[in-house]
Design an enzyme around this catalytic site. Structure first.
Site, mmCIF file in Angstrom:
data_model
loop_
_atom_site.group_PDB
_atom_site.id
_atom_site.type_symbol
_atom_site.label_atom_id
_atom_site.label_comp_id
_atom_site.label_asym_id
_atom_site.label_seq_id
_atom_site.Cartn_x
_atom_site.Cartn_y
_atom_site.Cartn_z
ATOM 1 N N VAL A 332 80.910 70.119 -7.399
ATOM 2 C CA VAL A 332 79.909 71.224 -7.469
ATOM 3 C C VAL A 332 79.451 71.429 -8.890
ATOM 4 C CG1 VAL A 332 78.716 73.555 -6.841
ATOM 5 C CG2 VAL A 332 80.519 72.700 -5.306
ATOM 6 N N GLU A 333 77.992 71.289 -9.089
ATOM 7 C CA GLU A 333 77.678 71.242 -10.630
ATOM 8 C C GLU A 333 78.104 72.242 -11.440
ATOM 9 O OE1 GLU A 333 73.879 72.638 -8.336
ATOM 10 O OE2 GLU A 333 75.742 71.389 -7.902
ATOM 11 N N THR A 334 78.336 73.368 -10.947
ATOM 12 C CA THR A 334 78.788 74.561 -11.860
ATOM 13 C C THR A 334 80.127 74.427 -12.322
ATOM 14 O OG1 THR A 334 79.196 75.925 -9.708
ATOM 15 C CG2 THR A 334 77.088 76.115 -11.018
#
Length: 531
Positions: A332-334
């Site tokens: 996930v990009e976070t």
């Protein structure tokens, strides 16, 4: 005018109430707010204090807001409380839709409004920390952030160009200006009396360190909300993510919770406990699961992928149901890597995560082409294969990490339904039945603004699919090709008549795999990666 910091006494970081802290924010300041959806790393106490102060005193005025990640609940939380006329005059966000009251001000031309890709925005904050003027990147070429299109401007009152087209060695890039913030609202779990902070109860780190460095190195005030304080020099050095010299004010909120509305800490989400995931899942067979199942067919053993929020986020659960979730890695990009993907507003609050990076580093990996595959939800698609998600039906949603992820992933899988607005389907007897057609066509002739450029993807040699509950398309030089249709649907009535353009019908057009439409495990085996 630079804000005036409260003094340290004997090296101790000033500990103030939230109401006292926000008194240090001057008019015209640039405030950078940490946080992601669902309350992840959100300094809610500070945000509330600032919103309340403005309601009562009409100060501070004319703030500029920078928010790299979409924080909020798609309603009244996040930075929505700051959406008061006169309090905010300017905003630069990576994602807007989680705090829709701020979006409302932008839609009504009441504030100046910009959208950078989420990864680019966090990288410009890192640049601001290093006193660099901005970053140069090919992320965003051919999309609405390209100055030949909208240049990232979201409304008519936004005039200044923050993004420029530049060229090096006969290749085009975008120059994104770095905006140096004066004030930071960040959050951690624990800090010592000198401000050294740890994140043991938090879901992730996001770009807390980058934001703190950017504000500190530009003479600003870093305000940090924590749940508790301890004696100085008692925190494990490998656990400390924020060094104390970056922190100017600490606000202690003993009621700080990990996410909105939940227990103070879920130890599975914080990574302290491992959830027993050995029990086989059995998800209801509906259009959402159908799309996720078909999307899984595009995965390969050993692949590193990204999964986005929305209908695409079901792929991890389908993989668990099929027993192949350990054969690839979803990120996930976070920052989270691996584990079981969460769904809903607290997207990224995964369990059984293998590792958690800071968000800025995660985007470095994405930008450099590290992803083998990505799964992203779409709002609209046009005849050129362009995709729109940042603005539709008159609402500003923002790109989030969509542009960063889709620009360089080797295979790009867009997931959604063919129509929207009260679409109802049922899956029975190995067929798809359209019970009630959606009111809105999602495949339109021309997109007014582009979040993903089909042309640029083809130039970069990327493999693009568009998967819906009733049809699968691929992108080629002459546009979208229809390659699969669901059993039980009529090609003309249920697909072509529900699109504003006619795709190329593949001469090898076939039915979608019949296993997708049977309410039982598919027995799917992940193919080996091609070498």
């Amino acid at each position: 005018m630079k804000p005036v910091k409260p003094p340290r006494i004997n090296g101790r970081v000033p500990v103030l109430s939230a109401q006292e802290a926000v008194n240090y924010i001057p008019d015209e300041a640039t405030l950078c707010v940490l946080g992601a959806g669902g309350g992840i790393l959100e300094a809610t106490t500070l945000i509330t204090a600032l919103a309340d102060k403005y309601k009562q005193t009409q100060t501070p005025r004319n703030l500029s807001i920078i928010s790299p990640t979409g924080l909020g609940d798609r309603a009244d939380r996040g930075i929505s409380p700051l959406a008061q006329e006169g309090l905010v005059k300017w905003a630069l966000c990576g994602h807007w839709g989680q705090s829709p009251r701020i979006s409302d001000l932008a839609e009504q031309n009441k504030i100046i409004a910009y959208n950078y890709p989420q990864g680019v925005l966090t990288q410009t904050l890192r640049a601001a920390a290093a006193h660099q003027p901005g970053i140069i990147s090919d992320i965003g070429i051919g999309t609405f952030v390209d100055p030949r299109q909208q240049g990232g401007k979201l409304n008519e009152v936004t005039k200044e160009d923050l993004i420029k087209l530049v060229e090096f060695d006969n290749k085009e890039y975008l120059y994104y200006k770095a905006i140096a913030p004066d004030i930071a609202f960040i959050r951690a779990t624990t800090c010592d009396s000198e401000g050294y902070a740890t994140f043991e109860d938090e879901v992730m780190y996001l770009d807390a360190l980058v934001i703190a460095q950017a504000v500190h190195n530009n003479g600003g005030i870093v305000m940090m909300q924590v749940q508790k304080m301890v004696k100085k020099a008692t925190l494990h050095p490998k656990s400390v993510r924020i060094p104390g010299y970056l922190v100017d004010i600490v606000v202690v909120d003993p009621d700080q919770s990990q996410l909105y509305g939940g227990a103070p800490v879920n130890r599975f989400i914080s990574g302290d406990f491992t959830l027993d995931d050995s029990t086989k899942l059995s998800l209801p067979l509906n259009q959402r699961k159908l799309v996720a199942r078909r999307a899984l067919f595009e995965m390969r053993k050993g692949a590193v992928g990204n999964v986005g929020v929305g209908i695409a986020d079901g792929i991890g659960l389908v993989a668990r149901e099929e027993g192949c979730a350990d054969d690839f890695i979803l990120t996930v990009e976070t920052g989270p890597i691996g584990g079981i993907t969460s769904q809903g507003i607290a997207f990224g609050a995964n369990v059984n995560t293998r590792a958690i990076l800071d968000m800025t580093s995660q985007f470095d990996f994405y930008h450099g082409g590290g992803l083998d595959v990505c799964y992203l939800s779409f709002a609209e698609v046009d005849q050129h294969g362009n995709v729109g998600v940042h603005k539709f039906n008159g609402k500003i949603m923002g790109t989030g990490g969509f542009i960063d992820i889709s620009a360089t992933s080797k295979k790009i899988i867009f997931c959604g339904t063919l129509t929207a607005g009260s679409l109802k389907t049922e899956i029975a007897d190995g067929k798809l039945n359209i019970v009630q057609e959606g009111r809105v066509k999602k495949f339109i002739r021309e997109l007014p603004e582009i979040t993903f450029s089909g042309k640029i993807a083809l130039e970069r040699g990327l493999d693009v699919r568009y998967i819906t509950e009733r049809a699968v398309f691929t992108l080629k030089e002459d546009g979208l090709h229809l390659i699969e249709i669901a059993p039980g649907v009529d090609l003309q009535k249920d697909i072509l008549d529900k699109m504003d353009f006619t795709p190329v019908i593949s001469p090898e057009l076939k039915l979608m795999d019949e296993r997708l439409f049977i309410d039982a495990a598919m027995g799917f085996v992940l193919p080996e990666a091609a070498h």
